[in-house]
Design an enzyme around this catalytic site. Structure first.
Site, PDB file in Angstrom:
ATOM      1  CE  LYS A 162     106.526  27.051 -25.283  1.00 24.00           C
ATOM      2  NZ  LYS A 162     106.376  27.104 -23.805  1.00 24.00           N
ATOM      3  CD  GLU A 180     105.844  23.744 -27.458  1.00 24.89           C
ATOM      4  OE1 GLU A 180     106.302  24.040 -26.337  1.00 24.89           O
ATOM      5  OE2 GLU A 180     104.691  24.049 -27.832  1.00 24.89           O
ATOM      6  NE  ARG A 193     110.009  33.337   9.395  1.00 24.84           N
ATOM      7  CZ  ARG A 193     110.297  32.053   9.402  1.00 24.84           C
ATOM      8  NH1 ARG A 193     110.537  31.411   8.258  1.00 24.84           N
ATOM      9  NH2 ARG A 193     110.398  31.377  10.532  1.00 24.84           N
ATOM     10  CE  LYS A 229     105.251  26.010 -17.246  1.00 29.71           C
ATOM     11  NZ  LYS A 229     104.713  24.633 -17.304  1.00 29.71           N
ATOM     12  CG  ASP A 231     105.059  20.373 -25.155  1.00 26.96           C
ATOM     13  OD1 ASP A 231     105.590  20.288 -24.045  1.00 26.96           O
ATOM     14  OD2 ASP A 231     103.910  20.831 -25.327  1.00 26.96           O
TER      15      ASP A 231
END
Length: 287
Positions: free
Chosen positions: A166, A200, A99, A134, A221
């Site tokens: 960002k 960004e 598994r 992510k 973005d």
């Protein structure tokens, strides 16, 4: 960085903290099994070392022996029904590892397969498909290796590796009345010369202040295709910075994004939303 060896070690301990009570109570210690790793659907393999580690470590835990034979390397493309490897050894060991080996192979091969699909979708353009941060906590190294197995590329490894300014960072600067260009130039003075600086932006009118700071990468973005093409034109005219596109990239949109001339397309879905691939371990008890 969590290596395949460490990830598998912890997974086996989680799955059978006090041993496999079913196999130990039911199966003779000397029973031998032969198992084939079989593809139930087409795809691209990733996680081969995880599978090898699972069987090798399970053999030690069960005081048995297991041989992993003809295991295909990461990046191997396969069709439905292909045998991707075999393992032979004590049945207790095979079942102890099964598994864990399949969970990791299915998850990572799903990422590699999805990545290969995106890479194929932009073939013939100059755009690279890259991942994002992510990733599943603790599995970043494995998931990013799966992206590479699928023909993609990796973005910055962590918050420690590169500067990526960002929208939230820029909002803080503006709220404090700080000039974006001056702030970015200050960053350049503080970090080593080998550290990449990426910024960004989410509007074309932000480009001038960013490019004036001589950054290395500009991230556009959630731009429309028309604005993306204009952004690429402006960046090419003003600097040598690479251009990255991000935000809601799908298979339906990625080709159009690539054709605007961007250098990089970051796709969070590669590691965040890829489905597991259907692989099976067909086991036959020999004695």
């Amino acid at each position: 960085m969590r290596t395949p060896q460490l990830v598998v070690e912890q997974a086996l301990a989680e799955d059978a903290p006090w041993g496999d009570v079913t196999s130990e109570a039911l199966l003779p210690a000397g029973a031998v099994a032969d198992a084939a790793l079989v593809a139930r659907e087409p795809g691209v393999l990733a996680g081969a070392e995880c599978a090898r580690q699972a069987f090798t470590q399970a053999a030690r835990l069960t005081a048995g022996s297991l041989d992993v034979l003809d295991l295909a390397p990461d990046g191997t493309g396969f069709a439905t029904g292909d045998v991707l490897g075999r393992v032979r050894g004590t049945a207790r060991g095979v079942l102890r590892a099964e598994r864990i080996a399949l969970n990791l192979l299915q998850h990572l091969s799903g990422i590699a397969t999805a990545t290969a699909t995106f890479v194929q979708a932009v073939a013939g353009t100059n755009a690279r498909i890259v991942d994002t941060r992510k990733t599943t906590p603790g599995l970043r190294a494995l998931e990013r290796a799966a992206v590479r197995a699928g023909g993609g590329h990796n973005h910055r490894w962590s918050l420690s590796d590169a500067v990526l300014v960002k929208d939230n960072h820029l909002a803080v600067l503006l709220a404090h009345g700080l000039d974006v260009t001056t702030a970015l130039k200050s960053v350049r003075e503080q970090v080593p010369h080998t550290t990449s600086i990426e910024v960004e932006v989410d509007r074309l009118d932000q480009l001038e202040a960013v490019l004036a700071a001589d950054v290395d990468v500009v991230l556009l973005d959630n731009f429309s295709p028309t604005d993306l093409a204009e952004g690429v034109r402006v960046v090419r005219a003003r600097s040598r910075a690479l251009v990255e596109a991000s935000g809601g990239v799908t298979l339906a949109t990625v080709r159009g994004i690539a054709e605007t001339g961007v250098d990089l397309i970051s796709v969070g879905a590669l590691t965040q939303n890829s489905r597991t691939l259907d692989l099976g371990l067909d086991t036959e008890v020999l004695t």
